[in-house]
Design an enzyme around this catalytic site. Structure first.
Site, PDB file in Angstrom:
ATOM      1  N   LYS A 185       0.864  -1.182   0.000  1.00  0.00           N
ATOM      2  CA  LYS A 185       0.000   0.000   0.000  1.00  0.00           C
ATOM      3  C   LYS A 185       0.895   1.224   0.000  1.00  0.00           C
ATOM      4  O   LYS A 185       1.684   1.436   0.924  1.00  0.00           O
ATOM      5  CB  LYS A 185      -0.915   0.002   1.221  1.00  0.00           C
ATOM      6  CG  LYS A 185      -1.763   1.265   1.302  1.00  0.00           C
ATOM      7  CD  LYS A 185      -2.815   1.172   2.367  1.00  0.00           C
ATOM      8  CE  LYS A 185      -3.588   2.483   2.450  1.00  0.00           C
ATOM      9  NZ  LYS A 185      -4.629   2.438   3.466  1.00  0.00           N
ATOM     10  N   ARG A 199     -10.831   9.889   1.676  1.00  0.00           N
ATOM     11  CA  ARG A 199     -10.696  10.596   2.957  1.00  0.00           C
ATOM     12  C   ARG A 199     -11.798  11.642   3.117  1.00  0.00           C
ATOM     13  O   ARG A 199     -12.232  11.915   4.232  1.00  0.00           O
ATOM     14  CB  ARG A 199      -9.299  11.214   3.061  1.00  0.00           C
ATOM     15  CG  ARG A 199      -8.221  10.136   3.169  1.00  0.00           C
ATOM     16  CD  ARG A 199      -6.818  10.717   3.215  1.00  0.00           C
ATOM     17  NE  ARG A 199      -5.802   9.669   3.104  1.00  0.00           N
ATOM     18  CZ  ARG A 199      -4.505   9.889   2.934  1.00  0.00           C
ATOM     19  NH1 ARG A 199      -4.051  11.135   2.859  1.00  0.00           N
ATOM     20  NH2 ARG A 199      -3.650   8.880   2.839  1.00  0.00           N
ATOM     21  N   LYS A 246       1.329  10.034   5.768  1.00  0.00           N
ATOM     22  CA  LYS A 246       1.373   8.606   6.118  1.00  0.00           C
ATOM     23  C   LYS A 246       2.657   7.933   5.631  1.00  0.00           C
ATOM     24  O   LYS A 246       2.727   6.707   5.544  1.00  0.00           O
ATOM     25  CB  LYS A 246       0.127   7.901   5.572  1.00  0.00           C
ATOM     26  CG  LYS A 246      -1.193   8.445   6.174  1.00  0.00           C
ATOM     27  CD  LYS A 246      -2.397   7.546   5.851  1.00  0.00           C
ATOM     28  CE  LYS A 246      -3.668   8.022   6.579  1.00  0.00           C
ATOM     29  NZ  LYS A 246      -4.816   7.117   6.381  1.00  0.00           N
ATOM     30  N   GLU A 258       7.515  -6.966   1.520  1.00  0.00           N
ATOM     31  CA  GLU A 258       6.226  -6.889   2.216  1.00  0.00           C
ATOM     32  C   GLU A 258       5.394  -8.145   1.947  1.00  0.00           C
ATOM     33  O   GLU A 258       4.732  -8.674   2.850  1.00  0.00           O
ATOM     34  CB  GLU A 258       5.441  -5.644   1.778  1.00  0.00           C
ATOM     35  CG  GLU A 258       5.967  -4.314   2.327  1.00  0.00           C
ATOM     36  CD  GLU A 258       5.655  -4.125   3.809  1.00  0.00           C
ATOM     37  OE1 GLU A 258       5.036  -5.010   4.429  1.00  0.00           O
ATOM     38  OE2 GLU A 258       6.038  -3.066   4.355  1.00  0.00           O
ATOM     39  N   LYS A 290      -2.120  -1.568  -3.845  1.00  0.00           N
ATOM     40  CA  LYS A 290      -2.987  -0.387  -3.780  1.00  0.00           C
ATOM     41  C   LYS A 290      -2.152   0.872  -3.871  1.00  0.00           C
ATOM     42  O   LYS A 290      -1.181   0.977  -3.124  1.00  0.00           O
ATOM     43  CB  LYS A 290      -3.736  -0.428  -2.456  1.00  0.00           C
ATOM     44  CG  LYS A 290      -4.572   0.792  -2.189  1.00  0.00           C
ATOM     45  CD  LYS A 290      -5.234   0.663  -0.860  1.00  0.00           C
ATOM     46  CE  LYS A 290      -5.937   1.973  -0.542  1.00  0.00           C
ATOM     47  NZ  LYS A 290      -6.477   1.996   0.776  1.00  0.00           N
ATOM     48  N   SER A 350     -10.093   5.479  -4.949  1.00  0.00           N
ATOM     49  CA  SER A 350     -11.055   6.560  -5.178  1.00  0.00           C
ATOM     50  C   SER A 350     -10.560   7.609  -6.172  1.00  0.00           C
ATOM     51  O   SER A 350     -11.300   8.011  -7.072  1.00  0.00           O
ATOM     52  CB  SER A 350     -11.422   7.210  -3.842  1.00  0.00           C
ATOM     53  OG  SER A 350     -10.257   7.707  -3.187  1.00  0.00           O
ATOM     54  N   TYR A 374     -14.762   1.115  -7.408  1.00  0.00           N
ATOM     55  CA  TYR A 374     -16.017   1.863  -7.323  1.00  0.00           C
ATOM     56  C   TYR A 374     -16.823   1.734  -8.610  1.00  0.00           C
ATOM     57  O   TYR A 374     -17.969   2.149  -8.674  1.00  0.00           O
ATOM     58  CB  TYR A 374     -15.725   3.338  -6.995  1.00  0.00           C
ATOM     59  CG  TYR A 374     -14.970   3.466  -5.687  1.00  0.00           C
ATOM     60  CD1 TYR A 374     -15.641   3.465  -4.476  1.00  0.00           C
ATOM     61  CD2 TYR A 374     -13.573   3.504  -5.660  1.00  0.00           C
ATOM     62  CE1 TYR A 374     -14.965   3.516  -3.274  1.00  0.00           C
ATOM     63  CE2 TYR A 374     -12.875   3.565  -4.459  1.00  0.00           C
ATOM     64  CZ  TYR A 374     -13.574   3.563  -3.271  1.00  0.00           C
ATOM     65  OH  TYR A 374     -12.893   3.599  -2.088  1.00  0.00           O
TER      66      TYR A 374
HETATM   67  C1  PBG Z   1      -7.643   3.481   5.411  1.00  0.00           C
HETATM   68  C2  PBG Z   1      -7.854   3.289   3.957  1.00  0.00           C
HETATM   69  C3  PBG Z   1      -7.621   4.223   2.929  1.00  0.00           C
HETATM   70  C4  PBG Z   1      -8.131   3.655   1.776  1.00  0.00           C
HETATM   71  C5  PBG Z   1      -8.605   2.379   2.099  1.00  0.00           C
HETATM   72  N1  PBG Z   1      -8.418   2.169   3.452  1.00  0.00           N
HETATM   73  C6  PBG Z   1      -7.083   5.605   2.958  1.00  0.00           C
HETATM   74  C7  PBG Z   1      -5.771   5.899   3.502  1.00  0.00           C
HETATM   75  O1  PBG Z   1      -4.929   5.018   3.723  1.00  0.00           O
HETATM   76  O2  PBG Z   1      -5.538   7.073   3.785  1.00  0.00           O
HETATM   77  C8  PBG Z   1      -8.167   4.335   0.434  1.00  0.00           C
HETATM   78  C9  PBG Z   1      -9.148   3.799  -0.544  1.00  0.00           C
HETATM   79  C10 PBG Z   1      -9.467   4.693  -1.688  1.00  0.00           C
HETATM   80  O3  PBG Z   1      -8.867   5.779  -1.885  1.00  0.00           O
HETATM   81  O4  PBG Z   1     -10.388   4.342  -2.438  1.00  0.00           O
HETATM   82  N2  PBG Z   1      -6.538   2.947   5.987  1.00  0.00           N
END
Ligand code: PBG
Length: 330
Positions: free
Chosen positions: A201, A211, A223, A239, A254, A280, A319
């Site tokens: 991720k 968010r 992050k 990982e 991701k 997203s 989505y």
């Molecule tokens: C939370 C999480 C996030 C997403 C999925 N789980 C956001 C982040 O890590 O800030 C993002 C999913 C998306 O953007 O569709 N840990």
């Protein structure tokens, strides 16, 4: 290259000359069985609130969400990933609302599995939707604590398992969380609950609309001390090695589109299923361009999802799931 010496006896276009031949030699298949639909959930009744930066997606209250799930299921989409939009007043440093008895998210899991036992329901495990700091782990003096976060994630996962979740999705990127969660699940008798780990991720600019949907952006900092550097590929293999060793059932990449090479390298090197999260921001770009009439929405979506499958993804969180299922029916 000397054009005169080109071997014109070899003409790849012959294998594209008719629809039936194209279908026969098609290398990648994509169908509704590959799609996991992320859904946002809010406490209350009769709520269907559109997310401004992710048009066509909503925060649902459970009564309407049940109807939406039935509708999707009739279209063949039978896998869902649920995310809670939690009121700020319920957030604290440890995310304790995530395992509270009266938590609406856990209640929704129970209701969905009661009404539709055949669907695959996946959860998110990370502190951010519940955290007053908006981070995925416990924050102390500006630092995201790793080992102190693990028991909190495990407790959240066990609460979700008690509610009836099928698959746990740890999205927090703390070291050791898969083994910690696996251990907690097994100790509590949930040996059948799966873990789809957010393995690679990345600290990405493409999570913005998500968010917004959950009002979960970090209150300070970013992050980058836990999510991966977008420049790194070999680290994704490390990982994945750890997650497989720790007991993950599936590994996820991701975002998806800027990371197709990562999907490919994990698929080549590991013998458990690989999934990808078409996040997203990736979907929002398509909605925006299609809205302006600059691209054909259905064709662009079909091509994007196909490319993620071609890279090696078994399943895709997207989505677009419902719209694509509708398109496939045509
Ligand atoms: C939370 C999480 C996030 C997403 C999925 N789980 C956001 C982040 O890590 O800030 C993002 C999913 C998306 O953007 O569709 N840990």
């Amino acid at each position: 290259m000397d054009l005169k010496k080109l071997p014109m006896n070899i003409r790849p276009r012959r294998n594209r000359k008719s629809a039936v031949i194209r279908a026969m030699v098609e290398e990648t298949k994509i169908g509704v069985e590959h799609l996991i639909y992320p859904l946002f959930l809010k406490d209350g009744f009769k709520i269907k609130e559109e997310i401004v930066s992710l048009p066509n997606n909503y925060r649902w209250s459970i009564d309407l969400l049940l109807k939406e799930i039935e509708h999707c299921s009739n279209l063949g989409v039978k896998m869902f990933d649920l995310f809670p939009a939690v009121d700020d007043s319920l957030k604290d440093k440890t995310g304790s609302y995530s395992w509270a008895d009266d938590n609406f998210y856990l209640e929704a899991i129970r209701k969905i599995k009661d009404s539709f036992p055949e669907v695959m329901l996946m959860s998110d495990v990370a502190l951010d939707p519940y955290s007053s700091d908006g981070h995925d782990g416990l924050v102390e003096n500006g630092k995201i604590l790793n080992d102190e976060t693990l028991p909190l994630l495990s407790r959240m996962a066990v609460a979700q398992a008690q509610a009836g979740i099928d698959v746990i999705g740890p999205s927090d990127m703390m070291d050791g969380r898969v083994s910690s969660i696996r251990d907690a699940l097994d100790t509590n008798g949930f040996t059948d609950v799966s873990i789809m780990s957010y393995t690679a991720k990345y600290a990405s600019a493409f999570y913005g609309p998500f968010r917004d949907a959950l009002n979960s952006a970090p209150k300070s900092g970013d992050k980058k001390t836990y999510q991966m550097n977008p420049a790194n590929k070999r680290e994704a293999i490390l990982e994945a090695e750890l997650d497989v060793f720790e007991g993950a059932d599936m590994i996820m990449v991701k975002p998806a589109l800027s990371y197709l090479d990562i999907i490919h390298v994990l698929k080549e090197n590991f013998n458990i299923p690989v999934t990808a999260y078409n996040v997203s921001g990736e979907c929002a770009m398509v909605y925006a361009a299609a809205d302006k009439g600059w691209i054909n929405y259905e064709l662009a979506v079909a091509e994007i999802l196909l490319s993620i499958r071609r890279a090696g993804a078994d399943g895709i969180l997207t989505y677009f799931a419902k719209d694509f299922a509708q398109y496939l029916k045509k």
